[in-house]
Each structure stands twice: as C-alpha cells, then as structure tokens.
Design a protein around this motif. Structure first.
Motif, short mmCIF file in Angstrom:
data_model
loop_
_atom_site.label_atom_id
_atom_site.label_comp_id
_atom_site.label_asym_id
_atom_site.label_seq_id
_atom_site.Cartn_x
_atom_site.Cartn_y
_atom_site.Cartn_z
N THR A 125 -0.34 -1.46 -0.86
CA THR A 125 0.97 -1.99 -1.22
C THR A 125 1.96 -1.80 -0.08
O THR A 125 2.67 -0.83 -0.04
CB THR A 125 1.52 -1.30 -2.47
N ALA A 126 1.97 -2.73 0.83
CA ALA A 126 2.96 -2.71 1.90
C ALA A 126 3.93 -3.85 1.68
O ALA A 126 3.53 -4.94 1.25
CB ALA A 126 2.29 -2.85 3.25
N VAL A 238 9.22 9.56 -14.31
CA VAL A 238 10.05 9.81 -13.14
C VAL A 238 9.43 9.15 -11.92
O VAL A 238 10.10 8.48 -11.14
CB VAL A 238 10.22 11.33 -12.91
N TYR A 239 8.09 9.30 -11.79
CA TYR A 239 7.45 8.71 -10.61
C TYR A 239 7.57 7.19 -10.60
O TYR A 239 7.85 6.58 -9.56
CB TYR A 239 5.97 9.11 -10.51
N VAL A 242 11.00 6.29 -9.43
CA VAL A 242 11.16 6.56 -8.00
C VAL A 242 10.41 5.53 -7.18
O VAL A 242 10.91 5.01 -6.18
CB VAL A 242 10.65 7.98 -7.68
N ASP A 243 9.21 5.20 -7.63
CA ASP A 243 8.38 4.25 -6.91
C ASP A 243 9.01 2.86 -6.90
O ASP A 243 8.87 2.12 -5.94
CB ASP A 243 7.00 4.21 -7.57
N PHE A 245 11.94 2.06 -6.46
CA PHE A 245 12.96 1.89 -5.40
C PHE A 245 12.36 1.27 -4.16
O PHE A 245 13.01 0.50 -3.45
CB PHE A 245 13.55 3.24 -4.99
N THR A 246 11.12 1.66 -3.85
CA THR A 246 10.52 1.19 -2.62
C THR A 246 9.42 0.17 -2.87
O THR A 246 8.81 -0.30 -1.93
CB THR A 246 9.93 2.36 -1.82
N VAL A 253 16.86 -4.30 -4.57
CA VAL A 253 16.86 -3.59 -3.30
C VAL A 253 16.97 -4.58 -2.14
O VAL A 253 17.73 -4.37 -1.19
CB VAL A 253 15.59 -2.72 -3.18
N ILE A 256 20.54 -5.70 -1.96
CA ILE A 256 21.41 -4.66 -1.40
C ILE A 256 21.25 -4.61 0.12
O ILE A 256 22.23 -4.55 0.86
CB ILE A 256 21.07 -3.29 -2.03
N GLU A 257 20.00 -4.68 0.59
CA GLU A 257 19.78 -4.59 2.02
C GLU A 257 20.31 -5.82 2.74
O GLU A 257 20.90 -5.71 3.82
CB GLU A 257 18.30 -4.39 2.32
N THR A 273 24.71 -0.15 -4.89
CA THR A 273 23.75 0.94 -5.05
C THR A 273 24.25 1.97 -6.05
O THR A 273 23.46 2.51 -6.82
CB THR A 273 23.51 1.64 -3.71
N TRP A 274 25.55 2.24 -6.03
CA TRP A 274 26.07 3.21 -6.98
C TRP A 274 25.90 2.73 -8.41
O TRP A 274 25.59 3.50 -9.30
CB TRP A 274 27.54 3.54 -6.69
N PHE A 277 22.25 3.16 -9.21
CA PHE A 277 21.96 4.57 -9.47
C PHE A 277 22.48 4.99 -10.84
O PHE A 277 21.82 5.74 -11.56
CB PHE A 277 22.57 5.44 -8.37
N LEU A 284 17.08 7.69 -17.11
CA LEU A 284 16.39 8.98 -17.00
C LEU A 284 16.90 9.96 -18.06
O LEU A 284 16.11 10.66 -18.69
CB LEU A 284 16.59 9.57 -15.62
#
Lengths: 300, 312
Positions: A125-126, A238-239, A242-243, A245-246, A253, A256-257, A273-274, A277, A284
């Motif tokens: 996964t790239a 949680v994972y 987190v995952d 995000f990328t 994302v 945002i970028e 982003t705020w 989040f 969560l």
C-alpha cells in the motif's frame, strides 16, 4: 582521583535512568510536536505568508474556518464523506480482521502461505501506486466490471434481506461493505496481525479446561476467546483511525495538502486539519466510552 | 481397527469438520486471490503487447510472448527512472531512517517499560497522543521549522535544512518520525513481557543500565525489532508525502521518479495501451525490491508474531 558521588535512593536513581531512556522522546515531543502544534493553533487564526527570510502572520480571527466551511467548494462534501468512511470502515475492518485472524489461527495445510499473502498489503500500500492504479485503464476496467457485478448481485441480496425482514440500513451497509471488499482487506492486514498475536497469547489450558467441563467449541469461543481478545478491539479501532490518516485515497488529506502546497493558503489548511482532528477526537471518545467498560483485562 | 474407522465416518461432527475445511479453503484462497490480484494484473500486463490489450479474448496470458519487447520496456524504464541510482538512494534513506527509528524507539520503549518517574504515565499518554493527531496538522509548522532552522533559538541566522536528510535524522532519533508512537508502544509491550530476573541478575553482576539494555534486553526482543524494522523501512520506502515535504519531489528517489513518469509517458504522445503497459511495468519495478525483501524476511515475520507478545 576521587569525586563525591551524588547519593541517590534506588528509586530516584531509577527515575533518573527513566528520564535518560525516554529523554529523547521528551525533547522530540517538545521540539517537533508540541511546538509545531502550538504554532498550528496560531496559524489557524492568522494569514500566513512565506517569504525568503521568514514568514509573516496577520490576524484574521475565524476567517480561515469560515473560508473552509463556506467558500471552499469541496471541503464540506469531502469532510463528511471522509468521516462517514472512517465510521463505516471501522466495523467492517474489525469484523473481517477478527474473522480472518481466527481462521489463520487454525491449523490447516498452506497456513503459512496464507499468512504470507494476508500480510502482503502491508508492503503493497503505497500512495504512489494507488495514484497510478486509479489512473490505469486496465485497473479501471476491472473496477467497473466488479461494480457491475456487485450492482447485479446486490439486487438479489437486497430482496433476500428484505424478505428476511432485515432492517434497510443493515442491507445498505452490507452492500457498501461488499463493494469495498478490496479496500477493507488491504486495511485489515495489521489488525489481523494484532488479533492473531492476541489469539496466540491465550493459554491453551483454558480451552482444555472448558472442554473437560463439557463446553462446546461455540461456547468456549464466546466465553474464553472473545472476552480475552476484547482489549484488542480498542487497540485495533485506534489503529484503523491512525492508519486512515496516511492511507492512500483519503480525499480529505489530499484536499488539505493541496490547499497548503497547491493554493498556498496555509491558514485554511491548518483550520481544516483542526476540524478533522476535532471529529476524530469525538469518534475516539465515543468508542472509548462505549467499549472501555465492556473490555475484559486478563489479570497478570 | 477397521470398525473404529467406519464409526468415524458416521459421526456428524466428522462431516461438519470436513465441511468447514472445504469452506475455509474456498474462503482463504478467494481472499488470497483478491489480495494478489493487483499484483497479477501488473505482471501480466507488463508482459503484454498493445494488441493484447485491445483483444477481448486475452485476459491474463498474452497471445504471443516476445522477450525482446518486454526486455525493451524494462530497459526504457530503467533508463527513464534512473532506476539504479534512485533505487540506491531510496534504500539508503529508508535504511537510515529505519535504523535510527529502531534504536530510538527501542530505547524509549525500554524506558517506559521498566522505569517509573514523576509523570511517566502522562508522558506515555503523550506517545499515544502523537499518533492520534493527523500528521497534516503539524505539517506546515514543521516545514517552516526546518526551512528556518535555528536550533530552538540558539543560532542567530536560521539555516535551511530542507533538501538534506537532517529533518529525517532529527525526527527519527527523537522518536517523532511517522507512526513512531506505534513502534514505541510495541517495544514497551515487548520489554514489559520479558522477565525482570535476567536484567536484575545482570545489574547485580555489575553491568550498567546501558550495557544491560544492549546485551540482555535487545537480544531478547529480536523478533519484535525485526517487525519494527520492516515496517519502518517499508513505510519510508513507500512514503511520498513526508519525503516530498522535506526533500521536494525532484529528489532522486524512486517514488518521485515513478511519479515523474506520468509526464514522460502521457496519453497525448503515446497510445493509452502503451502507457498502461509502461505504468504497470514501472509499478512492478517499484514494488519488486520490497517483494524480494519480504520473501526473505517473511519466515521470521510470520513466525515471530507468535512469540513477540506484541499485545502482551
């Protein structure tokens, strides 16, 4: 040469060593996380201009947030979409990875090969590859073909579920999940790893004991496996967040970028982003509130 | 003996277990196929010619395999991506980052596993917190910090660290690289699971804390270290966002070269079919080193999950 040694109690000494070992993190946290985070709060309420010698800030109040929500043509839609996608992905990935882990934990021929393949998405996964694939005609053709198939078979499934008097929302969810099977499988690689490690940590004697007492496999699954693995549901949720995000294909994302580096309105991108989040934090907190009481921890 | 055997066939549980084995075999192989499907597409289309792509009857195996053509494709891409140099650079950077992260995360994880000090629990909570914040939040400030790096106000004229490997080094040795909180968490769990008595014996015998850590604790956590290394390496090798933030996307690294191909082979100059073949071949060349590495390490990887006690 004799020097006076600092006299420390053992616990003080150990505390000092603790600081030595974790000191790197504390420095890094302050320099490369806390500092930037405070700055990002500032940026959210300012207009940021970068010039060769540094950067200038002009205070604009809530203007950046207003711009993101009211002026930006894509933000609202992408924001809602991404949030919904995380919410819908969590149950699907959790259920699939738990199921896959229990299967991979059983003994069967070719288990090693199956495991090797199941963890393959970790290395495949790239972001760049994803980008290429989504522009590739062959891949597109495959996607369209499967979507057609799904659309066709979904009609059958829908009518079946409706006859079974399943709730409409559930039916919709299943069809959505089926549609995203490849994405869900790819996101499951590490959750499977975590569940598998947990399953292997359950002492075999417990099952033996239950068997002697006359428990069926079904019972020992729900009374032994499930409770003992339950803390890992939290870890995995949680994972997954987190995952995400990328994860390649996270459109928020990307937005945002591109807002930051494409359009150079840094303040707006930070404000986005705020908000992102904020939503993640609420999700969560809800997950923790619901799950933390039901989770069983094995006594050590 | 024979009678016992026939008795076995008559029980329902025997047939149920056979049924489950078959169902499991179908399920597992189906999922495996889904996972390697994209890989198979890439391999087969890198071997095809343009006419094979037009041809509806050709699905996986090209009609006529011409080694010359395939070799030509690979050679062209090898040249266009400057494959040798960029692969070398990518591997060096990924090795640098993963080795530094391996050291820092295991040291920090050990600190959290064994030592208590005032507020150490809060600091550990902060480790988890760093994971939960989207990295895009600190993206712009980090960029500016490295663009005008003044060592926390110690240097008068700020220096530009972008375009060098320093941002990677600095964030990696302090355990602040991408997803490092996860590695710290894993290492902490692993060290917590190791028996304390070994360590105490070493300390009593006169080894210092640091020596104990390197000679007793680290060898005991070998398999977890390997997993952390693999993840860190792969994520850095595949990374596009952070690397382009620190190095700009003109750096001679493989992901950037791969992306650059879209400008060289675009659909206005070449046929769509040719672009497809080239793209798939290029993606395969990008993934190949990782696949080779995984093929070598998978044995440790798949086996060692059982013994790491990652979730302890």
């Amino acid at each position: 040469m004799r020097y006076r040694r600092l006299r420390l109690t053992l616990s003080r000494q150990r505390a000092l060593w603790g600081l030595v070992f974790t000191g790197g993190f504390i420095i890094g946290f302050i320099a490369f996380f806390l500092g930037p985070m405070i700055q990002s709060i500032k940026f959210a309420f300012n207009e940021l201009k970068i010039n060769p010698s540094g950067f200038t800030l002009t205070y604009v109040g809530w203007e950046n947030f207003r711009y993101a929500l009211r002026v930006d043509p894509n933000f609202n839609q992408v924001f809602v979409e991404t949030t919904l996608r995380i919410l819908t992905d969590i149950p699907a990935v959790i259920i699939f990875s738990f199921f896959a882990a229990t299967v991979l934990n059983q003994k069967f021929r070719g288990r090693t090969l199956a495991r090797v393949i199941f963890f393959l998405p970790v290395i495949l996964t790239a972001g760049v590859i994803y980008q290429f694939e989504s522009g590739d005609i062959l891949h597109e053709l495959h996607v369209i073909a499967t979507e057609e198939e799904v659309l066709y078979s979904s009609r059958v499934v829908t009518s079946l579920f409706l006859r079974m008097q399943m709730p409409e929302g559930f039916t919709q969810y299943v069809i959505m999940a089926v549609n995203r099977i490849p994405a869900i499988i790819n996101a499951s690689a590490i959750p499977i790893l975590i569940f598998l490690a947990g399953l292997q940590g359950i002492p075999f004697s417990l099952y033996e004991c239950a068997k002697i007492e006359g428990a069926t496999g079904w019972e020992s699954f729900w009374k032994i496996t499930f409770p003992l693995i339950s803390p890992l549901f939290l870890t995995n949720i949680v994972y997954i967040i987190v995952d995400s995000f990328t994860a390649p294909g996270n459109r928020l994302v990307e937005l945002i970028e591109s807002t930051a580096w494409g359009r150079n309105i840094y303040g707006v991108s930070v404000a986005m982003t705020w908000m992102y989040f904020g939503v993640i934090a609420v999700i969560l907190l809800l997950v923790f509130a619901v799950l933390s009481r039901r989770v069983v921890y094995m006594e050590e | 003996m024979g009678r016992l055997r026939t008795a076995r066939y008559q029980t329902t549980s025997y047939w149920a277990s056979i049924g489950w084995s078959v169902a499991r075999a179908i399920l597992v192989s189906g999922i495996c196929f889904l996972i390697i499907h994209p890989l198979l597409i890439k391999i087969s289309s890198s071997l095809m010619t343009e006419t094979d792509l037009y041809d509806v009857t050709v699905k996986w195996i090209p009609r006529k395999l011409s080694y010359q053509r395939v070799a030509d494709n690979y050679l062209i891409l090898y040249r266009e991506m400057k494959y040798g140099v960029s692969l070398f650079n990518s591997i060096v950077l990924a090795l640098l980052v993963s080795c530094l992260q391996l050291i820092s995360c295991s040291v920090i994880g050990y600190g959290f596993a064994r030592f208590k000090y005032f507020g150490s629990n809060i600091v550990f909570a902060l480790v988890i917190f760093t994971l939960l914040v989207p990295p895009q939040m600190i993206m712009v400030p980090l960029f500016l910090n490295f663009r005008f790096f003044d060592l926390f106000g110690l240097i008068k004229t700020p220096i530009n660290l972008l375009g060098t490997y320093w941002p990677f080094v600095l964030t990696s040795i302090t355990g602040m690289g991408s997803k490092n909180g996860l590695f710290i968490y894993v290492m902490r769990q692993v060290f917590k699971g190791q028996p304390k008595s070994l360590e105490e014996a070493a300390l009593v015998d006169g080894a210092g804390q640091i020596r104990t850590f390197f000679t007793i604790m680290l060898p005991g956590a070998k398999s977890a270290l390997l997993i952390v290394f693999l993840f860190s390496f792969v994520w850095q090798y595949n990374d596009y966002h952070l690397t382009s933030l620190y190095l700009r996307n003109t750096a001679p690294l493989l992901p950037f070269r791969l992306q650059g191909l879209t400008q060289i082979f675009d659909v206005y100059k070449y046929s769509r079919e040719y672009v497809t073949i080239v793209n798939n071949t290029a993606m395969l060349m990008f993934i190949a080193p990782l696949l080779v590495m995984y093929a070598f390490l998978q044995r440790f990887f798949v086996e060692s999950i059982e013994r790491t006690g990652i979730v302890g």
